[in-house]
Design a protein around this motif. Structure first.
Motif, short mmCIF file in Angstrom:
data_model
loop_
_atom_site.label_atom_id
_atom_site.label_comp_id
_atom_site.label_asym_id
_atom_site.label_seq_id
_atom_site.Cartn_x
_atom_site.Cartn_y
_atom_site.Cartn_z
N ASP A 65 1.17 -1.03 -0.25
CA ASP A 65 0.29 0.33 -0.22
C ASP A 65 0.44 1.59 0.58
O ASP A 65 2.15 1.25 0.11
N ARG A 66 0.97 2.40 0.00
CA ARG A 66 0.93 3.65 -0.41
C ARG A 66 0.24 4.94 0.40
O ARG A 66 -0.75 4.98 0.42
N LEU A 67 0.83 5.58 0.95
CA LEU A 67 0.70 6.27 2.10
C LEU A 67 0.97 7.67 1.28
O LEU A 67 1.73 8.08 0.37
N VAL A 68 -0.18 7.96 0.63
CA VAL A 68 -0.23 9.05 -0.61
C VAL A 68 -0.56 10.51 -0.42
O VAL A 68 -0.46 11.39 -1.38
N GLY A 69 -1.35 11.44 1.10
CA GLY A 69 -1.58 11.86 1.51
C GLY A 69 -1.50 12.35 2.96
O GLY A 69 -1.68 11.19 3.53
N VAL A 70 -1.23 13.66 3.29
CA VAL A 70 -1.48 14.01 5.29
C VAL A 70 -2.37 15.16 4.86
O VAL A 70 -1.85 15.88 4.19
N GLU A 100 6.14 3.96 -0.31
CA GLU A 100 5.07 2.58 -0.10
C GLU A 100 5.91 1.84 0.54
O GLU A 100 6.99 1.99 1.76
N ILE A 101 4.10 1.00 0.94
CA ILE A 101 5.04 -0.37 2.90
C ILE A 101 4.70 -1.09 2.15
O ILE A 101 3.45 -1.82 1.51
N LYS A 102 5.86 -2.16 1.71
CA LYS A 102 5.80 -3.15 1.07
C LYS A 102 5.04 -4.23 2.80
O LYS A 102 4.45 -4.60 3.64
#
Length: 168
Positions: A65-70, A100-102
């Motif tokens: 998944d991917r952290l795309v915003g805060v 990205e968080i694998k």
């Protein structure tokens, strides 16, 4: 009858303490297969335009998944930043395309180490002891609002990790 009321009062007190415990101790949040641990920020001084926020994110799932915003209502904008030493110069920049968080990976955002969240254009100084909302947006898991504990920067021998962000 007296014991009944004492018991009820004791249960009410226990329930109140349990309800308050997650806010006063290390805290974590879960969104799908992602676990977000101990969101915190450092207290700031009046006029300081930006603050760093730190979290850990562990992916317990089988897909990346991917952290795309805060974002946070206490700041005009939020960004995911990386920090690296290039020679004797510390370079900080926004992470292009998100973080990205694998599967099976745990990313620990800490002062002076790799990744952090920048809250820019603070509406007021962050004060030790307060709690602020922070919304994390993930590519697949969606959004979650976490509670960020504002901590005293002098606690635990904190480093001055904001020097490079005074230009924001």
């Amino acid at each position: 009858m007296k014991h009944f009321f004492q018991r009820c009062a004791g249960l009410a007190l226990t329930a109140a303490l349990l309800a308050a415990a997650p806010l006063s101790q290390a805290h974590s949040f879960k969104l799908g297969q992602l676990e977000i641990g101990h969101p915190y920020a450092r207290a700031t001084v009046p006029g300081q335009p930006a603050a760093g926020a730190y979290i850990s994110i562990e992916n317990k799932g089988s897909a990346a998944d991917r952290l795309v915003g805060v974002s946070s209502p206490v700041a005009k904008s939020g960004e995911i930043h990386t920090m690296a030493m290039e020679g004797n110069l510390m370079k900080m920049r926004e992470v292009d395309g998100g973080l990205e968080i694998k599967p099976g990976q745990k990313i620990a955002m800490q002062p002076g180490n790799g990744y952090h969240i920048m809250l820019m254009g603070l509406s007021k100084p962050l004060q030790a002891g307060e709690k602020i909302p922070l919304t994390l947006s993930f590519e697949k898991a969606g959004k979650i609002e976490v509670v960020v504990n504002v901590e005293d920067p002098a606690a635990a021998g904190a480093k001055d990790d904001m020097k490079g962000h005074m230009h924001h």
